[in-house]
Design a protein around this motif. Sequence first.
Motif, PDB file in Angstrom:
ATOM      1  N   SER A 383       0.736  -1.263   0.110  1.00  0.00           N
ATOM      2  CA  SER A 383       0.040   0.088  -0.100  1.00  0.00           C
ATOM      3  C   SER A 383       0.719   1.093  -0.005  1.00  0.00           C
ATOM      4  O   SER A 383       0.455   2.354  -0.459  1.00  0.00           O
ATOM      5  CB  SER A 383      -0.937   0.025   1.130  1.00  0.00           C
ATOM      6  N   ASP A 384       2.286   1.015   0.200  1.00  0.00           N
ATOM      7  CA  ASP A 384       3.193   2.427   0.194  1.00  0.00           C
ATOM      8  C   ASP A 384       4.012   2.313  -0.771  1.00  0.00           C
ATOM      9  O   ASP A 384       5.056   2.982  -0.624  1.00  0.00           O
ATOM     10  CB  ASP A 384       3.780   2.417   1.654  1.00  0.00           C
ATOM     11  N   PHE A 385       3.884   1.590  -1.976  1.00  0.00           N
ATOM     12  CA  PHE A 385       4.773   1.453  -2.949  1.00  0.00           C
ATOM     13  C   PHE A 385       4.996   2.355  -3.608  1.00  0.00           C
ATOM     14  O   PHE A 385       5.988   3.182  -4.138  1.00  0.00           O
ATOM     15  CB  PHE A 385       4.437   0.437  -3.854  1.00  0.00           C
ATOM     16  N   ALA A 386       3.976   3.282  -3.797  1.00  0.00           N
ATOM     17  CA  ALA A 386       4.004   4.640  -4.662  1.00  0.00           C
ATOM     18  C   ALA A 386       4.937   5.704  -3.668  1.00  0.00           C
ATOM     19  O   ALA A 386       5.358   6.398  -4.486  1.00  0.00           O
ATOM     20  CB  ALA A 386       2.685   4.896  -5.063  1.00  0.00           C
ATOM     21  N   VAL A 387       4.495   5.801  -2.604  1.00  0.00           N
ATOM     22  CA  VAL A 387       5.284   6.711  -1.655  1.00  0.00           C
ATOM     23  C   VAL A 387       6.495   6.676  -1.809  1.00  0.00           C
ATOM     24  O   VAL A 387       7.554   7.418  -1.848  1.00  0.00           O
ATOM     25  CB  VAL A 387       4.349   6.757  -0.452  1.00  0.00           C
ATOM     26  N   ALA A 388       6.993   4.966  -1.803  1.00  0.00           N
ATOM     27  CA  ALA A 388       8.425   4.821  -1.640  1.00  0.00           C
ATOM     28  C   ALA A 388       8.896   4.980  -3.046  1.00  0.00           C
ATOM     29  O   ALA A 388      10.161   5.512  -3.005  1.00  0.00           O
ATOM     30  CB  ALA A 388       8.688   3.234  -1.510  1.00  0.00           C
ATOM     31  N   SER A 389       8.239   4.960  -4.004  1.00  0.00           N
ATOM     32  CA  SER A 389       8.848   5.164  -5.465  1.00  0.00           C
ATOM     33  C   SER A 389       8.930   6.797  -5.406  1.00  0.00           C
ATOM     34  O   SER A 389      10.073   7.274  -6.087  1.00  0.00           O
ATOM     35  CB  SER A 389       7.861   4.781  -6.596  1.00  0.00           C
ATOM     36  N   SER A 390       8.094   7.575  -5.039  1.00  0.00           N
ATOM     37  CA  SER A 390       8.161   8.887  -4.982  1.00  0.00           C
ATOM     38  C   SER A 390       9.545   9.444  -4.361  1.00  0.00           C
ATOM     39  O   SER A 390      10.112  10.432  -4.616  1.00  0.00           O
ATOM     40  CB  SER A 390       7.006   9.495  -4.394  1.00  0.00           C
ATOM     41  N   MET A 391       9.665   8.657  -3.124  1.00  0.00           N
ATOM     42  CA  MET A 391      10.912   9.275  -2.270  1.00  0.00           C
ATOM     43  C   MET A 391      12.265   8.886  -2.995  1.00  0.00           C
ATOM     44  O   MET A 391      13.006   9.687  -2.650  1.00  0.00           O
ATOM     45  CB  MET A 391      10.877   8.639  -0.993  1.00  0.00           C
ATOM     46  N   VAL A 392      12.402   7.854  -3.692  1.00  0.00           N
ATOM     47  CA  VAL A 392      13.400   7.473  -4.585  1.00  0.00           C
ATOM     48  C   VAL A 392      13.654   8.632  -5.468  1.00  0.00           C
ATOM     49  O   VAL A 392      14.882   9.322  -5.836  1.00  0.00           O
ATOM     50  CB  VAL A 392      13.180   6.117  -5.292  1.00  0.00           C
ATOM     51  N   SER A 393      12.628   9.076  -6.286  1.00  0.00           N
ATOM     52  CA  SER A 393      12.705  10.312  -7.308  1.00  0.00           C
ATOM     53  C   SER A 393      13.356  11.608  -6.505  1.00  0.00           C
ATOM     54  O   SER A 393      13.976  12.279  -7.009  1.00  0.00           O
ATOM     55  CB  SER A 393      11.641  10.381  -8.135  1.00  0.00           C
ATOM     56  N   THR A 394      12.617  11.757  -5.155  1.00  0.00           N
ATOM     57  CA  THR A 394      12.735  13.045  -4.519  1.00  0.00           C
ATOM     58  C   THR A 394      14.184  13.137  -4.063  1.00  0.00           C
ATOM     59  O   THR A 394      14.764  14.354  -4.260  1.00  0.00           O
ATOM     60  CB  THR A 394      11.738  13.068  -3.400  1.00  0.00           C
ATOM     61  N   MET A 395      14.656  12.033  -3.466  1.00  0.00           N
ATOM     62  CA  MET A 395      16.149  12.009  -3.086  1.00  0.00           C
ATOM     63  C   MET A 395      16.997  12.249  -4.118  1.00  0.00           C
ATOM     64  O   MET A 395      18.261  13.203  -4.005  1.00  0.00           O
ATOM     65  CB  MET A 395      16.414  10.706  -2.376  1.00  0.00           C
ATOM     66  N   ARG A 396      16.902  11.647  -5.331  1.00  0.00           N
ATOM     67  CA  ARG A 396      17.794  12.100  -6.558  1.00  0.00           C
ATOM     68  C   ARG A 396      17.734  13.293  -6.967  1.00  0.00           C
ATOM     69  O   ARG A 396      18.536  13.973  -7.164  1.00  0.00           O
ATOM     70  CB  ARG A 396      17.185  11.067  -7.703  1.00  0.00           C
ATOM     71  N   MET A 397      16.438  13.938  -7.122  1.00  0.00           N
ATOM     72  CA  MET A 397      16.506  15.444  -7.549  1.00  0.00           C
ATOM     73  C   MET A 397      17.080  16.286  -6.374  1.00  0.00           C
ATOM     74  O   MET A 397      17.825  17.250  -6.796  1.00  0.00           O
ATOM     75  CB  MET A 397      14.991  15.830  -7.738  1.00  0.00           C
ATOM     76  N   ILE A 398      16.615  16.175  -5.167  1.00  0.00           N
ATOM     77  CA  ILE A 398      17.378  17.120  -4.169  1.00  0.00           C
ATOM     78  C   ILE A 398      18.567  17.065  -3.930  1.00  0.00           C
ATOM     79  O   ILE A 398      19.443  18.017  -3.845  1.00  0.00           O
ATOM     80  CB  ILE A 398      16.568  16.912  -2.609  1.00  0.00           C
ATOM     81  N   GLY A 399      19.102  15.655  -4.022  1.00  0.00           N
ATOM     82  CA  GLY A 399      20.509  15.481  -3.970  1.00  0.00           C
ATOM     83  C   GLY A 399      21.309  15.858  -4.983  1.00  0.00           C
ATOM     84  O   GLY A 399      22.701  16.443  -4.820  1.00  0.00           O
ATOM     85  N   GLY A 400      20.717  15.640  -6.219  1.00  0.00           N
ATOM     86  CA  GLY A 400      21.486  16.426  -7.329  1.00  0.00           C
ATOM     87  C   GLY A 400      21.779  18.083  -6.986  1.00  0.00           C
ATOM     88  O   GLY A 400      22.902  18.456  -7.405  1.00  0.00           O
ATOM     89  N   ILE A 401      20.753  18.800  -6.721  1.00  0.00           N
ATOM     90  CA  ILE A 401      20.623  20.038  -6.511  1.00  0.00           C
ATOM     91  C   ILE A 401      21.483  20.603  -5.351  1.00  0.00           C
ATOM     92  O   ILE A 401      22.164  21.448  -5.440  1.00  0.00           O
ATOM     93  CB  ILE A 401      19.276  20.571  -6.308  1.00  0.00           C
ATOM     94  N   LEU A 402      21.414  19.547  -4.262  1.00  0.00           N
ATOM     95  CA  LEU A 402      22.404  19.867  -3.210  1.00  0.00           C
ATOM     96  C   LEU A 402      23.852  19.668  -3.334  1.00  0.00           C
ATOM     97  O   LEU A 402      24.490  20.601  -2.854  1.00  0.00           O
ATOM     98  CB  LEU A 402      22.127  18.938  -2.001  1.00  0.00           C
ATOM     99  N   GLY A 403      24.287  18.659  -4.298  1.00  0.00           N
ATOM    100  CA  GLY A 403      25.549  18.692  -4.621  1.00  0.00           C
ATOM    101  C   GLY A 403      26.150  19.745  -5.408  1.00  0.00           C
ATOM    102  O   GLY A 403      27.150  20.386  -5.139  1.00  0.00           O
TER     103      GLY A 403
END
Length: 472
Positions: A383-403
Amino acid sequence: MTSIIDKRLVLIITCLTAFTTPFLSTSVNIALPTINAEFAVPDQALLNWLVTSYLLVSAIFVVPFGRIADRYGLKKVFVTGLFVIVVSSALCAISGSIFMLIAFRAIEGIGAAMIFGTSMAILTSAYPQKERGKVLGIYMAVTYAGLSLGPSLGGFIIHFGSWRLIYAGIAVYALLVALLAVRKLADERSAAEKGQFDLPGTVLYGAVLVSLILGLSSLQEMLGIALFGLSLVLMAVFFGWELRQANPVLKVSVFRKNTVFMFSNLAALINYSAIGAVPFMLSLYLQKIYGLDALTTGLIMIVQTVLMVAFSPTAGKLSDRLEPRIVASAGMAICAIGLVLFAMISPETPLWLVVTSLIFMGIGVAFFSSPNTNAIMSSVAKSDFAVASSMVSTMRMIGGILGLGIANLIFTYFMGHTEIPATGPYDLLMKSIQVAFAVMAGLCIIGVGLSLARGNLRKAEVTPIAHAIKKS
């Protein structure tokens, strides 16, 4: 979606979209000079917004759409996202001004957010846990291919046609994928709880992301520091609100009660932060200090991407057999070695050592990313697969900008707010690059510790089953 044919179709459809969204992110970069000339853009900052609008809107909406998908069905949101890409890309292709193009790029970001929040969830739902690492590795490989082919394929299209053909082609491509998804993806009823959608939480989440991303992208300025500080305040308010909600847009309880999920996401954030600025810094080093042209620089830098594409499926498959934290931590450590080697480069460094460092980076990212994604997706309930998928993408985007934000901050410290000179000497630039790579290497070393601290996924999976048996 249990038969072999069904599973393979799901893999094909999700991989087709895994290419689309990163291609849209990177292909526009090569088109910026042509777009600038055609529209006679009055302010160069508007060109930056062509890139930023897509990424910013994607980041803001990916978690809310993941939550919507968990509540109302993955296929509905996924297919809707594809059709949004179709319409917005077609509108981009016929845009009559830079302002129209920015607006339609923002709408593309909404479609991308719908896809980001559901594609890996659909793929994870289709495959049993013992096969997830392998298919997620294939998915990540195609994602990296889309990122790397964006500039080269986009440049080819522009050379023989027009930048508008990039968007027209994506519209046709996404339409075919959408029609295939409508016909072949199974309708899955959501297992998530029902209730009123958390609109205030969604608005707060968006405000956090806007202030955080804009702040990180300009940390070297006072406004950027102020926005970053505001984002921290809003983040505290957001988490306080979410903890009191029965149906929060972001289930904070998943982080609090699931150490595998929490530490895997933190490890992802650190890894993407550490590698996010590598292309920027290495491009400056090879062209300004080493004296290579843009074509040669691109050919050298593609070594990392080729290895990421080649090794991601192998790394993902390995994480099906071994604990994902072991494989991912090894990958993070290999990245750290590559970054340490980059921190030691100088104007006299032989080219083979630069390529060796890229080899370490390519293999390291591949062996971190796929297993870490496997750990994130396999550590939560269906039931939380989509939220988990969203967090993977969010970490990638924020991480790239933070770097990039950290790199710009270091460059500003050593070089001030002056532009990089057209000709040497480049002593301060070289010092900035060395220190930035050293900081990124330090981040990766911290990331290894967080990656190891997540605990064993297999143990986390057995515990709920053991409790269920005990109760019965």
